[in-house]
Design a protein around this motif. Structure first.
Motif, PDB file in Angstrom:
ATOM      1  N   PRO A  54      -2.097   2.612  -2.408  1.00 48.15           N
ATOM      2  CA  PRO A  54      -2.714   1.309  -2.702  1.00 48.15           C
ATOM      3  C   PRO A  54      -4.023   1.121  -1.925  1.00 48.15           C
ATOM      4  CG  PRO A  54      -0.894   1.028  -1.185  1.00 48.15           C
ATOM      5  CD  PRO A  54      -0.909   2.486  -1.575  1.00 48.15           C
ATOM      6  N   TYR A  55      -4.905   0.375  -2.535  1.00 47.26           N
ATOM      7  CA  TYR A  55      -6.160  -0.045  -1.908  1.00 47.26           C
ATOM      8  C   TYR A  55      -6.196  -1.564  -1.954  1.00 47.26           C
ATOM      9  CZ  TYR A  55      -7.442   4.805  -2.263  1.00 47.26           C
ATOM     10  OH  TYR A  55      -7.459   6.164  -2.133  1.00 47.26           O
ATOM     11  N   TYR A  56      -6.816  -2.137  -0.955  1.00 47.95           N
ATOM     12  CA  TYR A  56      -6.833  -3.594  -0.825  1.00 47.95           C
ATOM     13  C   TYR A  56      -8.262  -4.104  -0.722  1.00 47.95           C
ATOM     14  CZ  TYR A  56      -2.045  -2.607   0.588  1.00 47.95           C
ATOM     15  OH  TYR A  56      -0.755  -2.158   0.631  1.00 47.95           O
ATOM     16  N   ALA A  62     -11.178  -0.953  -6.331  1.00 47.02           N
ATOM     17  CA  ALA A  62     -11.230  -1.808  -5.143  1.00 47.02           C
ATOM     18  C   ALA A  62     -12.672  -2.017  -4.685  1.00 47.02           C
ATOM     19  CB  ALA A  62     -10.396  -1.196  -4.018  1.00 47.02           C
ATOM     20  N   GLU A  88      -6.100  -8.611  -2.538  1.00 42.35           N
ATOM     21  CA  GLU A  88      -5.718  -8.109  -3.851  1.00 42.35           C
ATOM     22  C   GLU A  88      -5.420  -6.625  -3.692  1.00 42.35           C
ATOM     23  OE1 GLU A  88      -8.997  -8.951  -6.485  1.00 42.35           O
ATOM     24  OE2 GLU A  88      -9.030 -11.064  -5.901  1.00 42.35           O
ATOM     25  N   THR A  89      -4.530  -6.100  -4.527  1.00 42.93           N
ATOM     26  CA  THR A  89      -4.117  -4.706  -4.450  1.00 42.93           C
ATOM     27  C   THR A  89      -4.464  -3.987  -5.742  1.00 42.93           C
ATOM     28  OG1 THR A  89      -2.235  -5.401  -3.102  1.00 42.93           O
ATOM     29  CG2 THR A  89      -2.144  -3.195  -4.001  1.00 42.93           C
ATOM     30  N   THR A  90      -4.867  -2.736  -5.612  1.00 41.38           N
ATOM     31  CA  THR A  90      -5.116  -1.873  -6.764  1.00 41.38           C
ATOM     32  C   THR A  90      -4.750  -0.442  -6.387  1.00 41.38           C
ATOM     33  OG1 THR A  90      -6.767  -1.118  -8.377  1.00 41.38           O
ATOM     34  CG2 THR A  90      -7.545  -1.538  -6.148  1.00 41.38           C
ATOM     35  N   ASP A  91      -4.526   0.397  -7.375  1.00 38.52           N
ATOM     36  CA  ASP A  91      -4.202   1.804  -7.123  1.00 38.52           C
ATOM     37  C   ASP A  91      -5.436   2.688  -7.111  1.00 38.52           C
ATOM     38  OD1 ASP A  91      -1.474   1.331  -6.936  1.00 38.52           O
ATOM     39  OD2 ASP A  91      -1.164   1.568  -9.090  1.00 38.52           O
ATOM     40  N   SER A  92      -6.597   2.105  -7.356  1.00 36.69           N
ATOM     41  CA  SER A  92      -7.818   2.885  -7.484  1.00 36.69           C
ATOM     42  C   SER A  92      -8.847   2.485  -6.435  1.00 36.69           C
ATOM     43  CB  SER A  92      -8.403   2.659  -8.885  1.00 36.69           C
ATOM     44  OG  SER A  92      -9.741   3.059  -8.963  1.00 36.69           O
ATOM     45  N   ASN A 107      -7.583   0.984   2.708  1.00 41.29           N
ATOM     46  CA  ASN A 107      -6.344   1.542   2.169  1.00 41.29           C
ATOM     47  C   ASN A 107      -5.166   1.273   3.111  1.00 41.29           C
ATOM     48  OD1 ASN A 107      -6.888   3.316   4.231  1.00 41.29           O
ATOM     49  ND2 ASN A 107      -6.638   5.163   3.009  1.00 41.29           N
TER      50      ASN A 107
END
Length: 96
Positions: A2-4, A59, A51-55, A21
């Motif tokens: 995850p990236y924030y 992010a 906010e969280t994303t997988d990329s 991250n």
């Protein structure tokens, strides 16, 4: 992984937007003034939005988007999800 994208605030609501991250580690670094920076100088160390994303690319793009907004729009984003401007990382590291 995850990236924030995160927004920190001071008690006077000065804002800082960043990307990481490892949110817990990065917020701790801001709290203790690990780096000589804008956040250390103005005591911007309260996590008020994330906010969280997988990329990583997504992010970074979101961080740039938020940074390009007006202060009022960034404040509205925080208030939409955290109307009381509470420190979302309170209790992560034990007593102050």
């Amino acid at each position: 992984m995850p990236y924030y994208v995160y927004i920190l605030a001071s008690h006077s609501r000065a804002l800082y937007t960043g990307v990481t991250n490892d949110l817990r580690r990065r917020v701790w670094q801001h709290r203790v003034g690990f780096y000589e920076s804008h956040t250390k100088r103005y005591r911007i160390n309260r996590l008020v939005h994330f906010e969280t994303t997988d990329s990583a690319r997504a992010a970074i793009a979101r961080e740039k988007q938020i940074k390009a907004w007006t202060r009022e729009k960034r404040m509205a984003l925080v208030e939409q999800w955290n109307a009381g401007w509470l420190d979302l990382s309170a209790g992560w590291y034990g007593p102050p």
